[in-house]
Design an enzyme around this catalytic site. Sequence first.
Site, mmCIF file in Angstrom:
data_model
loop_
_atom_site.group_PDB
_atom_site.id
_atom_site.type_symbol
_atom_site.label_atom_id
_atom_site.label_comp_id
_atom_site.label_asym_id
_atom_site.label_seq_id
_atom_site.Cartn_x
_atom_site.Cartn_y
_atom_site.Cartn_z
ATOM 1 N N GLY A 37 0.839 -1.204 0.000
ATOM 2 C CA GLY A 37 0.000 0.000 0.000
ATOM 3 C C GLY A 37 0.873 1.254 0.000
ATOM 4 N N HIS A 38 1.907 1.260 0.840
ATOM 5 C CA HIS A 38 2.816 2.413 0.880
ATOM 6 C C HIS A 38 3.549 2.569 -0.461
ATOM 7 C CE1 HIS A 38 2.758 1.507 5.351
ATOM 8 N NE2 HIS A 38 2.454 2.778 5.329
ATOM 9 N N ARG A 188 -1.017 -2.912 10.566
ATOM 10 C CA ARG A 188 -1.576 -3.628 11.722
ATOM 11 C C ARG A 188 -2.098 -5.023 11.347
ATOM 12 N NH1 ARG A 188 -3.119 1.939 13.550
ATOM 13 N NH2 ARG A 188 -2.009 2.265 15.508
#
Length: 281
Positions: A37-38, A188
Amino acid sequence: MTVVVETIAALRAQVRTWRAEGLKVALVPTMGALHDGHVSLMRAALERADRCVVSIFVNPRQFAPTEDLDKYPRQLALDLDRLEKAGVHLAFTPGVDEVYPQGFATSISVGGPSAGLETDFRPAFFDGVATVVGKLFIQSEPDLAVFGEKDYQQLCVVKKLCRDLDLPVEVLGSPTIRDAEGLAMSSRNAYLSAEELEIARQLNKLLRKAASQLQSGADEQATMAAARMAILDAGFDVVDYVEARESVTLAPWQKDRNGRVLVAARLGKTRLIDNVEIAAS
Ligand code: PAF
């Protein structure tokens, strides 16, 4: 090669040099524990700018005393390797004292889209985010900054921060990256057991169902109540919220407007958030 700097002075000197050369600079703020995602945010930044800066800083001011600050995954060597492979030009990895020196006593509080949702459960969260993002923008003076749509309320709060404080940074939202089952990528997710992962993967499916029902004209209150029940039936322990909101202001959703269904739900020790679009009918 990714240059790594730990001080505001070194960051600012490099960005000012680039800007003096006429280069466009993008910032991707992160707390590390980087995942695909990053990397998609870095790609979006590199498509629009000549130079990409990624900050890695686990911001203590956005964690409540009961939250996972100490446990939050930290893996700087792996992260720097990812930045290198992604073609990021500069990593800013300040220590806590560089960002919040002894005696630091200022906080930025954004109104509007910060009301409700996350704030009902994490009252100090957006003050912590706005304070650090405001500082990062002032420290790095980027032309644009990229944030993930997964943290949708955060994206709206950062846009409002720039509008209200006249910060000359274009804030770009980048689509959520999901695994093959649709689970939104999150640092997370690393906390989830194999069994919890299967439950977590239901969340986006249930959200998409609710959004499509709203799009087809279903009653909002009944749809949201049914979505809440379905999330609990899927195995989540607690649903903090599941709500339909207008997509820019995050005011209550009106049927003829673009919206988002936003959720936060807890599974064991992990709290997951996600959101999906409701297209205007
Ligand atoms: O989304 C995050 O990782 C953080 O909230 C951010 C924007 C880097 C601020 O600490």
